[in-house]
Motif scaffolding. Structure first.
Motif, PDB file in Angstrom:
ATOM      1  N   ASN A 289      -3.887  11.351   1.148  1.00 42.31           N
ATOM      2  CA  ASN A 289      -4.268  10.043   0.801  1.00 42.31           C
ATOM      3  C   ASN A 289      -2.727   9.293   0.198  1.00 42.31           C
ATOM      4  O   ASN A 289      -2.815   9.603  -1.048  1.00 42.31           O
ATOM      5  CB  ASN A 289      -5.555   9.676   0.054  1.00 42.31           C
ATOM      6  N   GLU A 290      -2.420   8.294   0.890  1.00 43.70           N
ATOM      7  CA  GLU A 290      -0.872   7.907   0.001  1.00 43.70           C
ATOM      8  C   GLU A 290      -1.028   6.940  -0.893  1.00 43.70           C
ATOM      9  O   GLU A 290      -0.482   6.787  -1.738  1.00 43.70           O
ATOM     10  CB  GLU A 290       0.020   7.245   1.497  1.00 43.70           C
ATOM     11  N   THR A 291      -2.381   6.413  -0.933  1.00 43.98           N
ATOM     12  CA  THR A 291      -2.596   5.339  -2.016  1.00 43.98           C
ATOM     13  C   THR A 291      -3.155   6.356  -3.510  1.00 43.98           C
ATOM     14  O   THR A 291      -3.293   5.465  -4.503  1.00 43.98           O
ATOM     15  CB  THR A 291      -3.651   4.323  -1.771  1.00 43.98           C
ATOM     16  N   ILE A 292      -3.256   7.610  -3.301  1.00 47.06           N
ATOM     17  CA  ILE A 292      -3.658   8.292  -4.643  1.00 47.06           C
ATOM     18  C   ILE A 292      -2.383   8.438  -5.441  1.00 47.06           C
ATOM     19  O   ILE A 292      -1.613   8.947  -5.031  1.00 47.06           O
ATOM     20  CB  ILE A 292      -4.489   9.436  -4.378  1.00 47.06           C
ATOM     21  N   CYS A 293      -2.468   7.640  -6.514  1.00 48.64           N
ATOM     22  CA  CYS A 293      -1.329   7.466  -7.151  1.00 48.64           C
ATOM     23  C   CYS A 293      -1.238   8.126  -8.496  1.00 48.64           C
ATOM     24  O   CYS A 293      -0.109   8.061  -9.561  1.00 48.64           O
ATOM     25  CB  CYS A 293      -0.686   5.972  -7.466  1.00 48.64           C
TER      26      CYS A 293
ATOM     27  N   LEU B 137     -12.642   5.519   1.271  1.00 49.59           N
ATOM     28  CA  LEU B 137     -11.916   4.582   0.132  1.00 49.59           C
ATOM     29  C   LEU B 137     -10.475   4.332   0.521  1.00 49.59           C
ATOM     30  O   LEU B 137     -10.216   3.109   0.456  1.00 49.59           O
ATOM     31  CB  LEU B 137     -12.286   5.095  -1.205  1.00 49.59           C
ATOM     32  N   CYS B 138      -9.737   5.204   0.343  1.00 44.14           N
ATOM     33  CA  CYS B 138      -8.142   4.926   0.617  1.00 44.14           C
ATOM     34  C   CYS B 138      -7.895   4.214   1.944  1.00 44.14           C
ATOM     35  O   CYS B 138      -7.040   3.369   1.869  1.00 44.14           O
ATOM     36  CB  CYS B 138      -7.382   6.029   0.422  1.00 44.14           C
ATOM     37  N   ASP B 139      -8.585   4.569   3.060  1.00 41.81           N
ATOM     38  CA  ASP B 139      -8.396   3.607   4.498  1.00 41.81           C
ATOM     39  C   ASP B 139      -8.797   2.486   4.179  1.00 41.81           C
ATOM     40  O   ASP B 139      -8.197   1.734   4.772  1.00 41.81           O
ATOM     41  CB  ASP B 139      -9.202   4.580   5.464  1.00 41.81           C
ATOM     42  N   GLY B 140      -9.726   2.172   3.320  1.00 42.04           N
ATOM     43  CA  GLY B 140     -10.227   0.711   3.223  1.00 42.04           C
ATOM     44  C   GLY B 140      -9.684  -0.226   2.323  1.00 42.04           C
ATOM     45  O   GLY B 140      -9.860  -1.372   2.226  1.00 42.04           O
ATOM     46  N   SER B 141      -8.964   0.531   1.392  1.00 42.93           N
ATOM     47  CA  SER B 141      -8.414  -0.521   0.173  1.00 42.93           C
ATOM     48  C   SER B 141      -6.919  -0.267   0.083  1.00 42.93           C
ATOM     49  O   SER B 141      -6.229   0.869   0.489  1.00 42.93           O
ATOM     50  CB  SER B 141      -9.018   0.008  -1.237  1.00 42.93           C
ATOM     51  N   ASP B 142      -6.374  -1.658  -0.386  1.00 44.47           N
ATOM     52  CA  ASP B 142      -4.932  -1.453  -0.509  1.00 44.47           C
ATOM     53  C   ASP B 142      -4.330  -1.116  -1.979  1.00 44.47           C
ATOM     54  O   ASP B 142      -3.192  -1.044  -2.128  1.00 44.47           O
ATOM     55  CB  ASP B 142      -3.977  -2.807  -0.214  1.00 44.47           C
ATOM     56  N   LEU B 143      -5.319  -1.001  -2.838  1.00 45.64           N
ATOM     57  CA  LEU B 143      -4.873  -0.736  -4.171  1.00 45.64           C
ATOM     58  C   LEU B 143      -4.850   0.608  -4.497  1.00 45.64           C
ATOM     59  O   LEU B 143      -5.343   1.505  -3.622  1.00 45.64           O
ATOM     60  CB  LEU B 143      -6.391  -1.257  -4.997  1.00 45.64           C
TER      61      LEU B 143
ATOM     62  N   ASP C 294       4.686  13.959  -7.477  1.00 51.30           N
ATOM     63  CA  ASP C 294       3.905  13.062  -6.531  1.00 51.30           C
ATOM     64  C   ASP C 294       3.549  11.764  -7.210  1.00 51.30           C
ATOM     65  O   ASP C 294       3.691  10.796  -6.762  1.00 51.30           O
ATOM     66  CB  ASP C 294       3.332  13.662  -5.477  1.00 51.30           C
ATOM     67  N   ILE C 295       2.522  12.126  -8.304  1.00 46.83           N
ATOM     68  CA  ILE C 295       1.718  11.092  -8.881  1.00 46.83           C
ATOM     69  C   ILE C 295       1.724  11.262 -10.373  1.00 46.83           C
ATOM     70  O   ILE C 295       2.262  12.092 -10.670  1.00 46.83           O
ATOM     71  CB  ILE C 295       0.310  11.075  -8.299  1.00 46.83           C
ATOM     72  N   VAL C 296       1.288  10.249 -11.158  1.00 49.22           N
ATOM     73  CA  VAL C 296       1.310  10.287 -12.567  1.00 49.22           C
ATOM     74  C   VAL C 296      -0.130  11.156 -12.870  1.00 49.22           C
ATOM     75  O   VAL C 296      -1.186  11.033 -12.352  1.00 49.22           O
ATOM     76  CB  VAL C 296       0.928   8.854 -13.231  1.00 49.22           C
ATOM     77  N   VAL C 297       0.209  12.305 -13.743  1.00 46.14           N
ATOM     78  CA  VAL C 297      -0.811  13.148 -14.107  1.00 46.14           C
ATOM     79  C   VAL C 297      -0.946  12.866 -15.618  1.00 46.14           C
ATOM     80  O   VAL C 297      -0.079  12.955 -16.561  1.00 46.14           O
ATOM     81  CB  VAL C 297      -0.496  14.758 -13.975  1.00 46.14           C
ATOM     82  N   SER C 298      -2.153  12.459 -16.102  1.00 48.12           N
ATOM     83  CA  SER C 298      -2.298  12.073 -17.446  1.00 48.12           C
ATOM     84  C   SER C 298      -3.671  13.103 -17.846  1.00 48.12           C
ATOM     85  O   SER C 298      -4.765  12.994 -17.192  1.00 48.12           O
ATOM     86  CB  SER C 298      -3.005  10.838 -17.557  1.00 48.12           C
TER      87      SER C 298
ATOM     88  N   LYS D 156       0.982  -1.145  -0.202  1.00 49.08           N
ATOM     89  CA  LYS D 156      -0.320   0.098  -0.276  1.00 49.08           C
ATOM     90  C   LYS D 156       0.785   1.322   0.029  1.00 49.08           C
ATOM     91  O   LYS D 156       0.586   2.139  -0.394  1.00 49.08           O
ATOM     92  CB  LYS D 156      -0.852  -0.102   0.967  1.00 49.08           C
ATOM     93  N   SER D 157       1.937   1.297   0.821  1.00 42.44           N
ATOM     94  CA  SER D 157       2.932   2.524   0.824  1.00 42.44           C
ATOM     95  C   SER D 157       3.598   2.869  -0.385  1.00 42.44           C
ATOM     96  O   SER D 157       4.198   3.752  -0.647  1.00 42.44           O
ATOM     97  CB  SER D 157       3.654   2.151   2.051  1.00 42.44           C
ATOM     98  N   ASP D 158       3.742   1.723  -1.483  1.00 39.99           N
ATOM     99  CA  ASP D 158       4.542   1.800  -2.468  1.00 39.99           C
ATOM    100  C   ASP D 158       3.610   1.957  -3.717  1.00 39.99           C
ATOM    101  O   ASP D 158       3.963   1.844  -4.970  1.00 39.99           O
ATOM    102  CB  ASP D 158       5.315   0.203  -2.781  1.00 39.99           C
ATOM    103  N   ALA D 159       2.205   2.541  -3.558  1.00 41.16           N
ATOM    104  CA  ALA D 159       1.517   2.491  -4.697  1.00 41.16           C
ATOM    105  C   ALA D 159       1.919   3.696  -5.640  1.00 41.16           C
ATOM    106  O   ALA D 159       1.833   3.378  -6.814  1.00 41.16           O
ATOM    107  CB  ALA D 159       0.075   2.784  -4.219  1.00 41.16           C
ATOM    108  N   ARG D 160       2.493   4.661  -5.047  1.00 43.37           N
ATOM    109  CA  ARG D 160       2.746   5.947  -5.892  1.00 43.37           C
ATOM    110  C   ARG D 160       4.030   5.340  -6.834  1.00 43.37           C
ATOM    111  O   ARG D 160       4.102   5.778  -7.985  1.00 43.37           O
ATOM    112  CB  ARG D 160       2.942   7.155  -5.368  1.00 43.37           C
ATOM    113  N   SER D 161       5.067   4.908  -5.969  1.00 44.01           N
ATOM    114  CA  SER D 161       6.336   4.504  -6.850  1.00 44.01           C
ATOM    115  C   SER D 161       5.962   3.392  -7.901  1.00 44.01           C
ATOM    116  O   SER D 161       6.491   3.431  -8.865  1.00 44.01           O
ATOM    117  CB  SER D 161       7.285   4.077  -5.694  1.00 44.01           C
ATOM    118  N   TYR D 162       5.279   2.560  -7.628  1.00 43.93           N
ATOM    119  CA  TYR D 162       4.948   1.603  -8.256  1.00 43.93           C
ATOM    120  C   TYR D 162       4.192   2.042  -9.598  1.00 43.93           C
ATOM    121  O   TYR D 162       4.644   1.819 -10.943  1.00 43.93           O
ATOM    122  CB  TYR D 162       3.726   0.401  -7.781  1.00 43.93           C
ATOM    123  N   CYS D 163       3.262   2.894  -9.532  1.00 42.35           N
ATOM    124  CA  CYS D 163       2.438   3.482 -10.643  1.00 42.35           C
ATOM    125  C   CYS D 163       3.374   4.418 -11.350  1.00 42.35           C
ATOM    126  O   CYS D 163       3.366   4.415 -12.631  1.00 42.35           O
ATOM    127  CB  CYS D 163       1.291   4.398 -10.087  1.00 42.35           C
ATOM    128  N   LYS D 164       4.289   5.263 -10.716  1.00 43.87           N
ATOM    129  CA  LYS D 164       5.082   6.150 -11.492  1.00 43.87           C
ATOM    130  C   LYS D 164       6.098   5.049 -12.514  1.00 43.87           C
ATOM    131  O   LYS D 164       6.436   5.352 -13.544  1.00 43.87           O
ATOM    132  CB  LYS D 164       6.227   6.755 -10.460  1.00 43.87           C
TER     133      LYS D 164
END
Length: 322
Positions: free
Chosen positions: A170-174, A138-144, A195-199, A6-14
């Motif tokens: 919210n750390e999981t917003i990636c 949502l983010c508190d309840g999900s690891d995605l 911080d996150i992917v912007v499309s 969960k803590s790696d969602a942003r780095s994984y997405c990037k």
């Protein structure tokens, strides 16, 4: 299970959300059910012939707004199963935060790489604190990893400032699919681009976004399968030329698609900008190109026979069908 902590969602997405993605529709059969075989065949075409790198499923193009929860769940399962290693971002938005979380948990179980949610509408209605409460739940309840889908089709848009607050809290917003004017996208990049992917999902802006903003992914629209055919990957061609540093040649290749864009503006993006989801036209376009298409559900109104003939003539004129 998610492919990352969960803590790696942003780095994984990037690291992994790259290239041209497509937002894809579900075909329905004559009994008004998801045509699973036809849908799987379409996905194979997208992957094997068009080299599409990822799929947005169950969103606006996917007609989520006229599907039952059970259909949305099954659609996620089929998508993940057929796509295999090609990543899926599943739209799990709902007016109910509880339902949205259940859809997100199901998407993770099915094998989706990310979830994406349009701005919460009824209830939240654009009030910043309510929007933040929705995404915190949502983010508190999900690891995605979660992507924002900032679309005015919900009745309002997230401001760049609110996007920044949501990302900070919210750390999981990636990621964000920011279906907004160019100036808004520029402000969002300034606020959260590190911080996150912007499309920016508009193909008309893809050349500039790729060449000058280094946008790592086109996530996403129907353009990759409406504008491209096997052995004629026009969008991928000019993207590759950009990546090779051949901007003049890339612009020439991009410019050569203007007649196709004119047809798309007439049948797809013009109506869309006026608030009329052009799903029947989109699916008819697909059928002319050998994809499944199929009927749309009420309140969508099918094209008339004259409209179908006109669309066919337009597609033939720009070389998308023989």
């Amino acid at each position: 299970m998610a492919k990352y902590k969960k803590s790696d969602a942003r780095s994984y997405c990037k690291e992994n959300m790259k290239g041209i993605w497509a937002a894809i529709p579900y075909p329905f059969d004559k009994n008004d059910n998801i045509d699973e075989d036809a849908y799987r065949k379409d996905i194979r075409h997208y992957i094997d012939n068009l080299n599409i790198k990822g799929f947005f499923v169950g969103g606006m193009i996917g007609e989520f707004w006229c599907m039952t929860k059970e259909e949305r769940l099954r659609g996620q399962e089929i998508s993940c199963d057929e796509a295999g290693d090609v990543p899926i971002i599943a739209h799990t938005g709902h007016t109910s935060a509880k339902e949205a979380l259940e859809l997100t948990e199901a998407a993770e179980k099915a094998g989706a790489t990310y979830a994406i949610l349009a701005n919460p509408y009824l209830g939240a209605q654009g009030h910043p604190e309510r929007v933040k409460a929705f995404f915190k739940y949502l983010c508190d309840g999900s690891d995605l990893g979660i992507s924002l889908f900032n679309t005015a089709a919900t009745g309002y848009s997230l401001s760049p400032e609110l996007v920044g607050e949501l990302v900070a809290e919210n750390e999981t917003i990636c990621c964000i699919k920011n279906a907004q004017p160019k100036s808004h996208c520029d402000e969002v990049r300034k606020a959260v681009g590190d911080d996150i992917v912007v499309s920016d999902p508009m193909e008309t802006q893809w050349f500039f976004n790729r060449a000058y903003h280094k946008q790592q992914t086109f996530m996403s629209g129907p353009d990759p399968f409406l504008y491209q055919r096997k052995d004629d990957l026009k969008m991928q061609k000019y993207t590759d030329l950009i990546d090779e540093g051949n901007l003049e040649e890339a612009w020439t290749a991009r410019d050569a698609m203007n007649s196709i864009r004119d047809v798309s503006e007439k049948w797809i993006w013009g109506p869309w900008s006026r608030g009329a989801f052009p799903i029947p036209a989109l699916k008819t376009w697909m059928e002319f190109m050998g994809l499944s298409g199929g009927p749309s559900r009420p309140p969508m109104i099918p094209l008339t026979s004259d409209e179908k003939k006109e669309l066919e003539t337009d597609l033939r004129h720009v070389g998308l069908i023989d």
